[in-house]
Design a protein around this motif. Structure first.
Motif, PDB file in Angstrom:
ATOM      1  N   SER A  98      56.343  31.961  32.671  1.00  0.00           N
ATOM      2  CA  SER A  98      56.003  33.373  32.635  1.00  0.00           C
ATOM      3  C   SER A  98      55.560  33.828  34.007  1.00  0.00           C
ATOM      4  N   ARG A  99      56.247  34.839  34.551  1.00  0.00           N
ATOM      5  CA  ARG A  99      55.896  35.387  35.852  1.00  0.00           C
ATOM      6  C   ARG A  99      54.981  36.607  35.704  1.00  0.00           C
ATOM      7  N   TYR A 100      54.722  37.007  34.466  1.00  0.00           N
ATOM      8  CA  TYR A 100      53.906  38.206  34.277  1.00  0.00           C
ATOM      9  C   TYR A 100      52.477  37.948  34.726  1.00  0.00           C
ATOM     10  N   ASN A 101      51.907  38.930  35.389  1.00  0.00           N
ATOM     11  CA  ASN A 101      50.510  38.820  35.784  1.00  0.00           C
ATOM     12  C   ASN A 101      49.613  38.772  34.555  1.00  0.00           C
ATOM     13  N   SER A 102      49.986  39.559  33.565  1.00  0.00           N
ATOM     14  CA  SER A 102      49.255  39.554  32.302  1.00  0.00           C
ATOM     15  C   SER A 102      50.072  38.773  31.291  1.00  0.00           C
ATOM     16  N   TRP A 103      49.592  37.645  30.859  1.00  0.00           N
ATOM     17  CA  TRP A 103      50.361  36.735  30.001  1.00  0.00           C
ATOM     18  C   TRP A 103      50.569  37.321  28.616  1.00  0.00           C
ATOM     19  N   GLY A 104      49.563  37.934  28.059  1.00  0.00           N
ATOM     20  CA  GLY A 104      49.673  38.470  26.711  1.00  0.00           C
ATOM     21  C   GLY A 104      49.638  37.357  25.685  1.00  0.00           C
ATOM     22  N   ASP A 105      50.428  37.515  24.644  1.00  0.00           N
ATOM     23  CA  ASP A 105      50.465  36.545  23.554  1.00  0.00           C
ATOM     24  C   ASP A 105      51.313  35.348  23.966  1.00  0.00           C
ATOM     25  N   TRP A 106      50.718  34.186  24.146  1.00  0.00           N
ATOM     26  CA  TRP A 106      51.436  33.016  24.631  1.00  0.00           C
ATOM     27  C   TRP A 106      52.526  32.587  23.665  1.00  0.00           C
ATOM     28  N   ARG A 107      52.406  33.000  22.416  1.00  0.00           N
ATOM     29  CA  ARG A 107      53.384  32.583  21.411  1.00  0.00           C
ATOM     30  C   ARG A 107      54.657  33.418  21.422  1.00  0.00           C
ATOM     31  N   SER A 108      54.632  34.520  22.137  1.00  0.00           N
ATOM     32  CA  SER A 108      55.768  35.438  22.131  1.00  0.00           C
ATOM     33  C   SER A 108      56.794  35.074  23.192  1.00  0.00           C
ATOM     34  N   GLU A 109      58.040  34.918  22.755  1.00  0.00           N
ATOM     35  CA  GLU A 109      59.101  34.604  23.712  1.00  0.00           C
ATOM     36  C   GLU A 109      59.244  35.707  24.764  1.00  0.00           C
ATOM     37  N   ASN A 110      58.894  36.921  24.402  1.00  0.00           N
ATOM     38  CA  ASN A 110      59.040  38.056  25.319  1.00  0.00           C
ATOM     39  C   ASN A 110      58.112  37.956  26.525  1.00  0.00           C
ATOM     40  N   ARG A 111      57.112  37.109  26.450  1.00  0.00           N
ATOM     41  CA  ARG A 111      56.161  36.959  27.559  1.00  0.00           C
ATOM     42  C   ARG A 111      56.598  35.906  28.552  1.00  0.00           C
ATOM     43  N   TYR A 112      57.807  35.378  28.385  1.00  0.00           N
ATOM     44  CA  TYR A 112      58.330  34.370  29.303  1.00  0.00           C
ATOM     45  C   TYR A 112      59.592  34.905  29.968  1.00  0.00           C
ATOM     46  N   THR A 113      59.716  34.612  31.244  1.00  0.00           N
ATOM     47  CA  THR A 113      60.803  35.183  32.033  1.00  0.00           C
ATOM     48  C   THR A 113      61.909  34.193  32.345  1.00  0.00           C
ATOM     49  N   ASP A 114      61.612  32.920  32.267  1.00  0.00           N
ATOM     50  CA  ASP A 114      62.598  31.910  32.636  1.00  0.00           C
ATOM     51  C   ASP A 114      62.560  30.768  31.633  1.00  0.00           C
ATOM     52  N   TRP A 115      63.763  30.232  31.323  1.00  0.00           N
ATOM     53  CA  TRP A 115      63.882  29.209  30.282  1.00  0.00           C
ATOM     54  C   TRP A 115      64.704  28.026  30.773  1.00  0.00           C
ATOM     55  N   GLY A 116      64.315  26.854  30.319  1.00  0.00           N
ATOM     56  CA  GLY A 116      65.104  25.657  30.581  1.00  0.00           C
ATOM     57  C   GLY A 116      66.196  25.504  29.543  1.00  0.00           C
ATOM     58  N   GLN A 117      66.973  24.451  29.676  1.00  0.00           N
ATOM     59  CA  GLN A 117      68.165  24.281  28.840  1.00  0.00           C
ATOM     60  C   GLN A 117      67.876  23.584  27.527  1.00  0.00           C
ATOM     61  N   GLY A 118      66.707  22.977  27.377  1.00  0.00           N
ATOM     62  CA  GLY A 118      66.378  22.305  26.132  1.00  0.00           C
ATOM     63  C   GLY A 118      66.656  20.815  26.164  1.00  0.00           C
ATOM     64  N   THR A 119      65.844  20.086  25.429  1.00  0.00           N
ATOM     65  CA  THR A 119      66.052  18.652  25.274  1.00  0.00           C
ATOM     66  C   THR A 119      65.823  18.299  23.800  1.00  0.00           C
ATOM     67  N   GLN A 120      66.698  17.480  23.260  1.00  0.00           N
ATOM     68  CA  GLN A 120      66.672  17.173  21.835  1.00  0.00           C
ATOM     69  C   GLN A 120      65.642  16.089  21.534  1.00  0.00           C
ATOM     70  N   VAL A 121      64.833  16.357  20.536  1.00  0.00           N
ATOM     71  CA  VAL A 121      63.888  15.368  20.011  1.00  0.00           C
ATOM     72  C   VAL A 121      64.229  15.147  18.543  1.00  0.00           C
ATOM     73  N   THR A 122      64.480  13.893  18.192  1.00  0.00           N
ATOM     74  CA  THR A 122      64.801  13.550  16.815  1.00  0.00           C
ATOM     75  C   THR A 122      63.823  12.486  16.334  1.00  0.00           C
ATOM     76  N   VAL A 123      63.145  12.770  15.238  1.00  0.00           N
ATOM     77  CA  VAL A 123      62.166  11.840  14.684  1.00  0.00           C
ATOM     78  C   VAL A 123      62.678  11.355  13.340  1.00  0.00           C
ATOM     79  N   SER A 124      62.866  10.052  13.250  1.00  0.00           N
ATOM     80  CA  SER A 124      63.370   9.472  12.000  1.00  0.00           C
ATOM     81  C   SER A 124      62.213   9.009  11.131  1.00  0.00           C
ATOM     82  N   SER A 125      62.425   9.086   9.842  1.00  0.00           N
ATOM     83  CA  SER A 125      61.360   8.698   8.901  1.00  0.00           C
ATOM     84  C   SER A 125      61.428   7.215   8.565  1.00  0.00           C
TER      85      SER A 125
END
Length: 125
Positions: A98-125
């Motif tokens: 998040s590049r915003y000076n005011s972060w706001g609600d950390w849970r909101s995707e709208n408060r983040y400006t840049d995203w990574g590509q993702g990494t898969q996590v798989t948990v087996s039972s």
């Protein structure tokens, strides 16, 4: 601006993984950082976040006491240590900045400006 997430994989329940997210192209120490995840068939949800100086951390209720978010500004990297993993933690995990000076609600995707590509996590039972 680039965020590169890594560290995902396949692990048995009650196991651990540490995700890393390396940032480049911006001044990392000025960014609030977060981790999100998206399970198959579900919406993306917030997992954890850490503020610029590392003094404030937030966690989703579902991961409190099991996950720890940290940052290492010297390496432009944010980490997510995941312990006591459960099958319901299975998802693609994304880091975000998040590049915003005011972060706001950390849970909101709208408060983040840049995203990574993702990494898969798989948990087996």
């Amino acid at each position: 601006v680039q965020l590169q997430a890594s560290g995902g994989g396949l692990v048995q329940a009650e196991g651990s993984l540490r995700l890393s997210c390396a940032a480049s192209g911006f001044t990392f120490r000025f960014m609030n950082m977060g981790w999100f995840r998206q399970a198959p068939g579900k919406e993306r949800e917030s997992v954890a976040a850490i503020n610029r100086n590392g003094g404030v951390r937030y966690y989703a209720d579902s991961v409190k006491g099991r996950f720890v978010i940290t940052r290492e500004d010297a390496k432009n990297t944010v980490y997510l240590q995941m312990n006591n993993l459960k099958p319901e933690d299975t998802a693609v995990y994304y880091c975000a900045a998040s590049r915003y000076n005011s972060w706001g609600d950390w849970r909101s995707e709208n408060r983040y400006t840049d995203w990574g590509q993702g990494t898969q996590v798989t948990v087996s039972s």
